[in-house]
Scaffold this motif. Structure first.
Motif, PDB file in Angstrom:
ATOM      1  N   ILE A   1       0.843  -1.181   0.000  1.00 27.78           N
ATOM      2  CA  ILE A   1       0.000   0.000   0.000  1.00 27.78           C
ATOM      3  C   ILE A   1       0.888   1.243   0.000  1.00 27.78           C
ATOM      4  CG2 ILE A   1      -0.207   0.056   2.520  1.00 27.78           C
ATOM      5  CD1 ILE A   1      -3.066   1.137   2.149  1.00 27.78           C
ATOM      6  N   SER A   2       0.461   2.253  -0.720  1.00 30.39           N
ATOM      7  CA  SER A   2       1.178   3.514  -0.746  1.00 30.39           C
ATOM      8  C   SER A   2       0.176   4.649  -0.898  1.00 30.39           C
ATOM      9  CB  SER A   2       2.216   3.549  -1.874  1.00 30.39           C
ATOM     10  OG  SER A   2       1.594   3.412  -3.145  1.00 30.39           O
ATOM     11  N   ARG A   3       0.623   5.845  -0.601  1.00 27.64           N
ATOM     12  CA  ARG A   3      -0.261   6.998  -0.724  1.00 27.64           C
ATOM     13  C   ARG A   3       0.482   8.159  -1.353  1.00 27.64           C
ATOM     14  NH1 ARG A   3      -2.524   8.105   4.984  1.00 27.64           N
ATOM     15  NH2 ARG A   3      -3.112  10.155   4.114  1.00 27.64           N
ATOM     16  N   ASP A   4      -0.227   8.881  -2.192  1.00 29.76           N
ATOM     17  CA  ASP A   4       0.263  10.100  -2.805  1.00 29.76           C
ATOM     18  C   ASP A   4      -0.661  11.209  -2.333  1.00 29.76           C
ATOM     19  OD1 ASP A   4       1.017  12.253  -4.367  1.00 29.76           O
ATOM     20  OD2 ASP A   4       1.323  11.054  -6.163  1.00 29.76           O
ATOM     21  N   ASN A   5      -0.257  11.879  -1.276  1.00 27.43           N
ATOM     22  CA  ASN A   5      -1.118  12.890  -0.676  1.00 27.43           C
ATOM     23  C   ASN A   5      -1.383  14.065  -1.614  1.00 27.43           C
ATOM     24  OD1 ASN A   5      -1.441  11.561   1.847  1.00 27.43           O
ATOM     25  ND2 ASN A   5       0.583  12.286   2.479  1.00 27.43           N
ATOM     26  N   ALA A   6      -0.403  14.402  -2.438  1.00 22.51           N
ATOM     27  CA  ALA A   6      -0.588  15.503  -3.379  1.00 22.51           C
ATOM     28  C   ALA A   6      -1.674  15.192  -4.396  1.00 22.51           C
ATOM     29  CB  ALA A   6       0.725  15.825  -4.083  1.00 22.51           C
ATOM     30  N   LYS A   7      -1.832  13.915  -4.735  1.00 17.04           N
ATOM     31  CA  LYS A   7      -2.847  13.491  -5.688  1.00 17.04           C
ATOM     32  C   LYS A   7      -4.113  12.982  -5.012  1.00 17.04           C
ATOM     33  CE  LYS A   7      -0.191  14.253  -9.255  1.00 17.04           C
ATOM     34  NZ  LYS A   7      -0.491  15.378 -10.190  1.00 17.04           N
TER      35      LYS A   7
END
Length: 118
Positions: free
Chosen positions: A69-75
């Protein structure tokens, strides 16, 4: 209300890979822990991955070493990379958001179907 929309599911052969995406309707940076759950027919919904606002991840033994799992907070997007897929991974996969501060809330996406079959 936070809306979550999953995409990327489909049919894949055993041993194959899929990358699921979850797009959030609001900023998730700072305030939302994110996760993925799955539910197979006749079975209880199962957590498969979580990630905190600080980037700490957690996986059950059933997917550990295969899912990331990963997250791209900007997107405002969360991903679930699934490798070495097995037929028992077949399920509807749901994106989840948990807010704990300043108020508490739980949100779910509509789900995306993942089918692992030869």
């Amino acid at each position: 209300q936070v809306q979550l929309v999953e995409s990327g599911g489909g049919l894949v052969q055993p041993g194959g890979s899929l990358n699921l995406s979850c797009a959030a309707s609001t900023r998730i940076f700072t305030f939302y822990a994110m996760g993925w759950h799955r539910q197979a027919p006749g079975k209880q919904r199962e957590m498969v991955a979580t990630i905190t606002t600080g980037g700490t991840t957690n996986y059950p033994d059933s997917v550990k070493g295969r899912f990331t799992i990963s997250r791209d907070n900007a997107k405002n997007t969360v991903y679930l990379q699934m490798n070495s897929l097995k037929p028992e991974d077949t399920a509807v996969y749901y994106c989840n958001a948990e807010k704990h501060w300043p108020t508490r809330g739980t949100y779910w996406g509509q789900g995306t179907q993942v089918t692992v079959s030869s």
